[in-house]
Design an enzyme around this catalytic site. Structure first.
Site, PDB file in Angstrom:
ATOM      1  N   ILE A 208       0.850  -1.208   0.000  1.00 44.02           N
ATOM      2  CA  ILE A 208       0.000   0.000   0.000  1.00 44.02           C
ATOM      3  C   ILE A 208       0.878   1.247   0.000  1.00 44.02           C
ATOM      4  O   ILE A 208       1.867   1.304   0.720  1.00 44.02           O
ATOM      5  CB  ILE A 208      -0.900   0.033   1.265  1.00 44.02           C
TER       6      ILE A 208
ATOM      7  N   ASP B  30       5.501  -6.928  15.347  1.00 44.97           N
ATOM      8  CA  ASP B  30       5.603  -6.452  13.965  1.00 44.97           C
ATOM      9  C   ASP B  30       4.700  -5.234  13.725  1.00 44.97           C
ATOM     10  O   ASP B  30       5.134  -4.212  13.201  1.00 44.97           O
ATOM     11  CB  ASP B  30       5.233  -7.598  13.004  1.00 44.97           C
TER      12      ASP B  30
ATOM     13  N   LYS C 192       5.420  -1.040  12.879  1.00 42.55           N
ATOM     14  CA  LYS C 192       4.782  -0.283  11.796  1.00 42.55           C
ATOM     15  C   LYS C 192       4.073   0.945  12.349  1.00 42.55           C
ATOM     16  O   LYS C 192       4.072   2.011  11.735  1.00 42.55           O
ATOM     17  CB  LYS C 192       3.799  -1.187  11.048  1.00 42.55           C
TER      18      LYS C 192
HETATM   19  N1  HSE Z   1       4.720 -10.360   8.599  1.00 43.14           N
HETATM   20  C1  HSE Z   1       4.255  -9.124   8.048  1.00 43.14           C
HETATM   21  C2  HSE Z   1       2.746  -9.167   7.987  1.00 43.14           C
HETATM   22  C3  HSE Z   1       4.853  -8.951   6.686  1.00 43.14           C
HETATM   23  O1  HSE Z   1       2.183 -10.256   8.092  1.00 43.14           O
HETATM   24  O2  HSE Z   1       2.129  -8.109   7.857  1.00 43.14           O
HETATM   25  C4  HSE Z   1       4.600  -7.615   6.066  1.00 43.14           C
HETATM   26  O3  HSE Z   1       5.127  -6.564   6.805  1.00 43.14           O
END
Ligand code: HSE
Length: 383
Positions: A123, A188, A192
């Site tokens: 995106i 994760d 972000k």
């Molecule tokens: N492991 C991450 C996800 C990969 O599933 O969003 C993409 O950043």
């Protein structure tokens, strides 16, 4: 005539091989070499022996880092910026952890540091955020920013499939991190959110301050309860600009059908920003996978070859996280009552309770404490 971009590609894994394939189709880019522990069959570009060979080669103007992980990616990226090379990376772990240092180094050297693929997969989220924040005060960010967990939750809701099977499939499709625990425990998506919030509010957040709850404790029985409540469970990242600091948190949320997040399928992400004058804008697309991620890496290279020479922002103000003003009701499943729960019960369900309004700070602190006696307890906010 426009100069051909000479790229060194660090990493030939899931994303790296996608980048390799895309670059090979372009006339305006050339793969000077790749550096990788494993070289997949069919790769025909020169293979560098070590990073120094790349850093010394003045004909290489751009280093693409898709190795992932902190080391040696950190040393390689720092070396590339120090050598005056542009860097494009998909590495959210690296950028979130060393944000100030790397952004400052790129600015000192007058080179581009871009990481659009690090948040939102394919995106154009960070580039849109960059454009918005340059003109409009961004006051809020929220959404689904992890493809693996969305894939798992979507599968569990739609097919009643098990958590373990859905995770295996997400790994097979190349969505999950090398260590899938980072997807499941929220690390994760937290990275972000940190990168997005930093760009949006012109600040530098410490990852460790972001309240983070993943989906590793959810069970099929929870999903059955949510279906009866006519809600869909999604892992949501959210941040908000406060007068002093930033509210920032990750938690499972029970979303009603009227909210667009409820309908996001498979590995897709839906990320929204709210601007002071423009209101809410949302960005939707595949948030994980080889080609969507490689696509955004390439887009960064294209932007650089068209003249982008910097990071998304040059504002690096210190800011702290404070979630005490964000309050909502929560679903909680745990193995018994305690004093705090007792004082916040709104409704008792078959296998859980709904609390009255409590702050994000309180619920995350309660769960941390509660896990000492009930490691599998689960909570999700009501939206
Ligand atoms: N492991 C991450 C996800 C990969 O599933 O969003 C993409 O950043």
């Amino acid at each position: 005539m426009k100069k051909t971009m000479r790229i060194a590609l660090l990493g030939l894994g899931t994303v790296g091989f996608g980048v390799y394939e895309f670059v090979r189709t372009r006339q305006d880019m050339e793969l000077a070499c790749a550096l990788s522990l494993v070289v997949p069959e069919g790769v025909t570009c020169p293979i560098a022996k070590n990073i120094d060979e790349i850093l010394r080669d003045e004909s290489i103007d751009t280093v693409v880092e898709v190795i992932g992980g902190l080391h040696p990616a950190y040393e390689f990226v720092k070396g590339a910026l120090s050598a005056g090379k542009n860097v494009v990376t998909a590495n959210k772990l690296l950028i979130a952890a060393h944000y100030r240092e790397l952004v400052t180094l790129a600015a000192e050297k007058g080179v581009a540091l871009r990481c659009t693929a690090a948040a939102g997969g394919g995106i154009p989220w960070l580039t849109s955020l960059e454009r918005t924040a340059a003109q409009e005060p961004v006051i809020r960010i929220s959404g689904i920013m992890n493809g693996t967990t969305n894939f798992i939750l979507d599968t569990m809701h739609r097919t009643g499939g098990s958590f373990a099977d859905a995770l295996l499939e997400a790994q097979r499709l190349g969505y999950a991190e090398a260590n899938p625990a980072d997807d499941l425990n929220g690390a994760d998506i937290r990275r972000k959110l940190v990168i997005s919030s930093n760009i949006a509010y012109g600040c530098v957040l410490d990852e460790a301050e972001v309240a983070t709850e993943g989906i590793e404790h959810i069970k099929g029985t929870d999903i059955a309860v949510f279906k009866r409540m006519n809600r869909v469970c999604k892992l949501i990242a959210a941040s908000r600009k406060l007068e002093n600091g930033v509210a920032a948190y990750i938690e499972p949320a029970l979303v009603p059908p009227a909210m667009p997040e409820s309908a996001i399928p498979q590995n897709y992400n839906l990320i929204s920003l709210t601007g002071e004058h423009i209101g809410k804008q949302s960005f939707y697309g595949q948030g994980a996978g080889r080609y969507p991620t490689a696509y955004n890496v390439l887009q960064d290279c294209v932007d650089i070859s068209r003249g982008v020479t910097a990071f998304y922002t040059d504002r690096l103000n210190e800011a702290h996280v404070d979630n005490s003003s964000i309050k909502r009701q929560y679903y909680i499943r745990t193995d018994g009552m305690d004093k705090w729960l007792q004082s916040h019960v709104d409704k008792i369900l078959d296998c859980g309770i709904i609390t009255d309004e409590v702050s994000v700070t309180e619920i995350h602190a309660w769960a941390k404490e509660r896990r000492q006696s009930d490691p599998g307890c689960f909570f999700a906010s009501l939206r």
